[in-house]
Design an enzyme around this catalytic site. Structure first.
Site, PDB file in Angstrom:
ATOM      1  N   SER A  26       0.807  -1.214   0.000  1.00 24.36           N
ATOM      2  CA  SER A  26       0.000   0.000   0.000  1.00 24.36           C
ATOM      3  C   SER A  26       0.843   1.268   0.000  1.00 24.36           C
ATOM      4  O   SER A  26       0.306   2.355  -0.193  1.00 24.36           O
ATOM      5  CB  SER A  26      -0.940   0.001   1.211  1.00 24.36           C
ATOM      6  OG  SER A  26      -0.206  -0.090   2.416  1.00 24.36           O
ATOM      7  N   HIS A  86      -1.640  -2.879  -5.553  1.00 21.89           N
ATOM      8  CA  HIS A  86      -2.226  -2.499  -4.268  1.00 21.89           C
ATOM      9  C   HIS A  86      -3.701  -2.858  -4.272  1.00 21.89           C
ATOM     10  O   HIS A  86      -4.537  -2.136  -4.807  1.00 21.89           O
ATOM     11  CB  HIS A  86      -2.026  -1.000  -4.022  1.00 21.89           C
ATOM     12  CG  HIS A  86      -2.655  -0.520  -2.758  1.00 21.89           C
ATOM     13  ND1 HIS A  86      -2.975   0.812  -2.546  1.00 21.89           N
ATOM     14  CD2 HIS A  86      -3.040  -1.175  -1.630  1.00 21.89           C
ATOM     15  CE1 HIS A  86      -3.521   0.939  -1.351  1.00 21.89           C
ATOM     16  NE2 HIS A  86      -3.577  -0.248  -0.791  1.00 21.89           N
ATOM     17  N   GLU A 144      -4.540  -0.544  -7.500  1.00 19.71           N
ATOM     18  CA  GLU A 144      -3.528   0.376  -8.002  1.00 19.71           C
ATOM     19  C   GLU A 144      -2.385  -0.461  -8.566  1.00 19.71           C
ATOM     20  O   GLU A 144      -1.789  -1.267  -7.846  1.00 19.71           O
ATOM     21  CB  GLU A 144      -2.996   1.267  -6.878  1.00 19.71           C
ATOM     22  CG  GLU A 144      -3.898   2.398  -6.483  1.00 19.71           C
ATOM     23  CD  GLU A 144      -3.240   3.307  -5.458  1.00 19.71           C
ATOM     24  OE1 GLU A 144      -3.049   4.487  -5.748  1.00 19.71           O
ATOM     25  OE2 GLU A 144      -2.910   2.825  -4.354  1.00 19.71           O
ATOM     26  N   ASN A 158      -3.262   6.179  -0.835  1.00 16.89           N
ATOM     27  CA  ASN A 158      -2.858   6.446   0.546  1.00 16.89           C
ATOM     28  C   ASN A 158      -2.122   7.757   0.707  1.00 16.89           C
ATOM     29  O   ASN A 158      -2.161   8.380   1.773  1.00 16.89           O
ATOM     30  CB  ASN A 158      -2.015   5.288   1.085  1.00 16.89           C
ATOM     31  CG  ASN A 158      -2.876   4.092   1.433  1.00 16.89           C
ATOM     32  OD1 ASN A 158      -4.088   4.225   1.600  1.00 16.89           O
ATOM     33  ND2 ASN A 158      -2.264   2.927   1.530  1.00 16.89           N
TER      34      ASN A 158
END
Length: 726
Positions: free
Chosen positions: A418, A439, A451, A489
């Site tokens: 992440s 991700h 992702e 994130n």
């Protein structure tokens, strides 16, 4: 010369109007005009006793040509609407049969309801999904459907937009007959049986609604109340139901009311945002890099995938692969972990059976495709590997070192991470061109976003293969560049930090979460923390040297590494409140529901007293502004750096990763269309002046350039200066 999009063919005494506008026979302006003129032509032709309308290729018209919503057609000598085509069919002197196959959706179903008879193959699906674009069926659909199926069913179908199978459509009265294939033969046979017969009672425009005004009001009020609960903040479902209510009026009067509502919705913000979202989601997988793109690179074939790690994430990824018919090798380091992982996969598949997502036979087949193992040797023949171990860079580098010793040389190696640096993970691999990040979002078998993180040496073939696999397992792939936190994130960080700082400034968790929920998010940031586990954030802060036994002693505990820091999350963690899994976090949990806990309120107030915070009243507007504009500013920096290739990719990530409401488009679209980039920049600059110790408030240069030049976000490429990391 291109073939005409509509053609008339005469077979004996039957006129066949073919629609030929691949791939889905969308009702473009040229198709509608062709239909209109073809109906007139068949009515003039004395040889024709009955008319069939049918789509060439795989489907009847599957809806309007949505691209014309944003780029109106040019050059047409004459334009007609779907409603006008239907009115022309109402006036036909000869019966018209709609022969349906594939999908008859939106305007396609409206055209079918303009016909006097509707036949369909067994696999046909029909529906009026316009509500998903923030509008209603504006081609007389909301007036014709209730006359066929009744107001209650019609209100449900137009407000949900759901597609129904031919059998259900036959049962409720949309379809008159389900026929065998070949469809053309069945259609001609059917048309011959109704040719020359009276059909005035088959003209839907002539039908009356068999209910009183009071009965209609009762149905509509119930449907609207249900829709308000189900579709929080959305206008279109309510207006769709209102349009159905007008079917009790004379037909032409109801159609006029329908058109008024259609125009009202079409001009609204939500329709623009939903249509933007529609195109953004289709654009995201179509990656492009200098000199290469999705259309020019062929992905490698993948039949088998190794999944390294049998924890929650690894098992979720494995289930997504298994239900898409991939062979999976699941690797764990200990038998107890492996057994637990296999049990998790089995129980997940069983849950799918109970919920009707799989049959027992399908679940059994899926489970047979997974091979559990304790040795890397069983990865020797897999085509693709997804590592899903604990988020620790040294551990992941060790794992990748083992993979290259056991996997075949052309295997694609991916890390489910992440935020970790993909290039550092790839540094231990002889062929870093075959390494990418993937991700996944938890729960990985359910959440759609992935992702796909490109390293500095990742090859186009690897990108194409990763994107293709992601699409095959029914996920939404978005190609992003390599940086701390990538897109999701990295933007979520300021969003959550502002929520925490709002606690220091005077808000309580419930005020923040309720405000964010009312904005349209599925859950506020503090409840998200409780759901994920507050220990995850704590471990991340430990890893960054901000807290924990190895962290330095900060002279000012509210300023760490030069940035504003709140110790409130650490205090909640140290109280043993890790979130839902321990029954308490920012809230206490009773029967699965979050309840305001006076213990947390007391802890916040004592903390503020200790560090001298003057608590004040926080408005909903301030919460929305600080949480989302901090993320938006980071989003523009991400565009500046080339971590994302376009604003719509960022919005897709927020929609699929965090549940940002589609009817508001995404944080970038919202800033551009709802706030205005100039206003957004000025507010961000204001917060930067107030918070020099929050680096994320430093205004993006790209945003500043757009604001100063009164430019739209679509012009962002004119103002880019940094080189892309994609």
């Amino acid at each position: 010369m291109a073939a005409p999009v509509t053609q008339v063919e005469i077979r004996s005494d039957i006129g066949i109007i073919w629609i030929n506008h691949p791939p889905v026979n969308a009702l473009s302006a040229s198709v509608l005009l062709g239909l209109y003129e073809s109906v007139q032509q068949c009515n003039r032709d004395h040889r024709v006793r009955a008319i069939i309308i049918m789509g060439k290729g795989s489907t009847f018209p599957a809806g309007a040509d949505i691209s014309e919503f944003i780029r109106p057609p040019t050059g047409a000598s004459r334009k007609v609407s779907t409603g006008q085509v239907c009115f022309e069919m109402d006036a036909s002197s000869k019966p018209i049969v709609a022969a349906l196959h594939g999908t008859a959706l939106g305007g396609g179903l409206e055209i079918a309801m303009g016909c006097h008879y509707r036949i369909a193959t067994q696999t046909t699906r029909v529906g009026l999904p316009e509500v998903s674009l923030g509008i209603l069926p504006g081609g007389t659909g909301t007036q014709r459907l209730p006359r066929l199926v009744g107001a209650k069913i019609a209100a449900d179908l137009v407000s949900t937009g759901r597609h129904i199978k031919a059998l259900e459509a036959f049962r409720i009265g949309i379809i008159d007959k389900i026929v065998d294939e070949p469809l053309l033969k069945s259609a001609i046979d059917f048309a011959k049986t109704i040719a020359d017969k009276p059909f005035s009672d088959r003209i839907i425009a002539n039908m009356k609604m068999n209910l009183s005004h009071n009965e209609m009001n009762d149905i509509i009020n119930r449907a609207i109340n249900d829709a308000k609960k189900k579709y929080r903040g959305l206008y279109a479902p309510i207006e769709c139901i209102k349009a159905v209510s007008y079917s009790i009026l004379p037909f032409k009067e109801g159609c006029k009311k329908e058109l008024e509502l259609f125009v009202l919705l079409m001009k609204g913000y939500q329709a623009g945002a939903l249509q933007y979202s529609f195109f953004a989601q289709r654009s995201a997988p179509k990656w492009s890099l200098p000199g290469v793109n999705a259309a020019s690179v062929k992905p490698l074939p993948v039949k088998s995938v190794g999944v390294l790690g049998g924890g929650t994430m690894g098992c979720g990824i494995a289930v997504a692969l298994l239900t898409s018919n991939y062979q999976v090798v699941l690797l764990e380091i200990k038998k107890e972990f492996l057994d637990r992982g296999m049990k998790t996969i089995h129980s997940t598949l069983e849950r799918y059976v109970k919920r009707g997502r799989l049959t027992k036979q399908q679940a059994k087949k899926c489970y047979s495709l997974v091979k559990p193992t304790l040795t890397y040797k069983d990865f020797s023949n897999v085509d693709f590997v997804i590592e899903a171990v604990f988020e620790n860079l040294d551990l992941k580098k060790e794992v990748f070192g083992n993979l290259v010793r056991h996997c075949k040389s052309d295997a694609i190696l991916c890390s489910n991470t992440s935020y970790l640096d993909i290039d550092k993970i790839a540094s231990v691999v002889p062929s870093p061109d075959k390494v990418m990040g993937m991700h996944f979002f938890a729960p990985a078998d359910i959440m759609k976003l992935v992702e796909c993180i490109k390293g500095s040496k990742t090859s186009p073939t690897t990108i194409a293969t990763v994107i293709q696999l992601t699409k095959t397992i029914k996920k939404m792939p978005v190609l992003v560049g390599n940086c701390d936190g990538f897109v999701a994130n990295r933007m979520f960080g300021p969003y959550v930090k502002e929520a925490i700082f709002l606690l220091e400034d005077g808000a309580l968790p419930s005020l923040i979460d309720d405000t964010i929920y009312d904005f349209g998010m599925p859950m506020g940031p503090l409840k998200v923390g409780d759901l994920s586990g507050l220990d995850i954030g704590y471990r991340d802060r430990v890893g960054r040297g901000l807290v924990g036994p190895n962290a330095p002693k900060f002279e000012n505990p509210l300023l760490r590494n030069g940035q504003r820091y709140s110790a409130l999350p650490d205090i909640i963690y140290e109280m043993g409140r890790l979130g839902q899994k321990t029954g308490s976090g920012w809230y206490k949990y009773q029967n699965g529901k979050a309840v305001v806990d006076p213990v947390v309120t007391d802890a916040i107030e004592k903390y503020c007293d200790k560090y001298g915070f003057t608590r004040r009243q926080i408005t909903d507007a301030e919460i929305i502004e600080r949480c989302f504009l901090s993320a938006v500013n980071e989003g523009f920096k991400i565009l500046e750096e080339g971590i994302a290739s376009k604003p719509s990719d960022i919005d897709v990530i927020w929609q699929f990763g965090f549940g940002f409401p589609r009817h508001k488009g995404g944080p970038m679209y919202y800033a551009n269309k709802m706030i205005g980039l100039k206003n957004a920049y000025e507010r961000i600059e204001y917060y930067w002046k107030q918070n020099r110790d929050c680096q994320y408030w430093q205004p993006s240069n790209l945003l500043r350039q757009l604001a100063v030049n009164n430019a739209d976000i679509s012009e962002y490429q004119k103002f880019l200066s940094a080189s892309s990391r994609l």
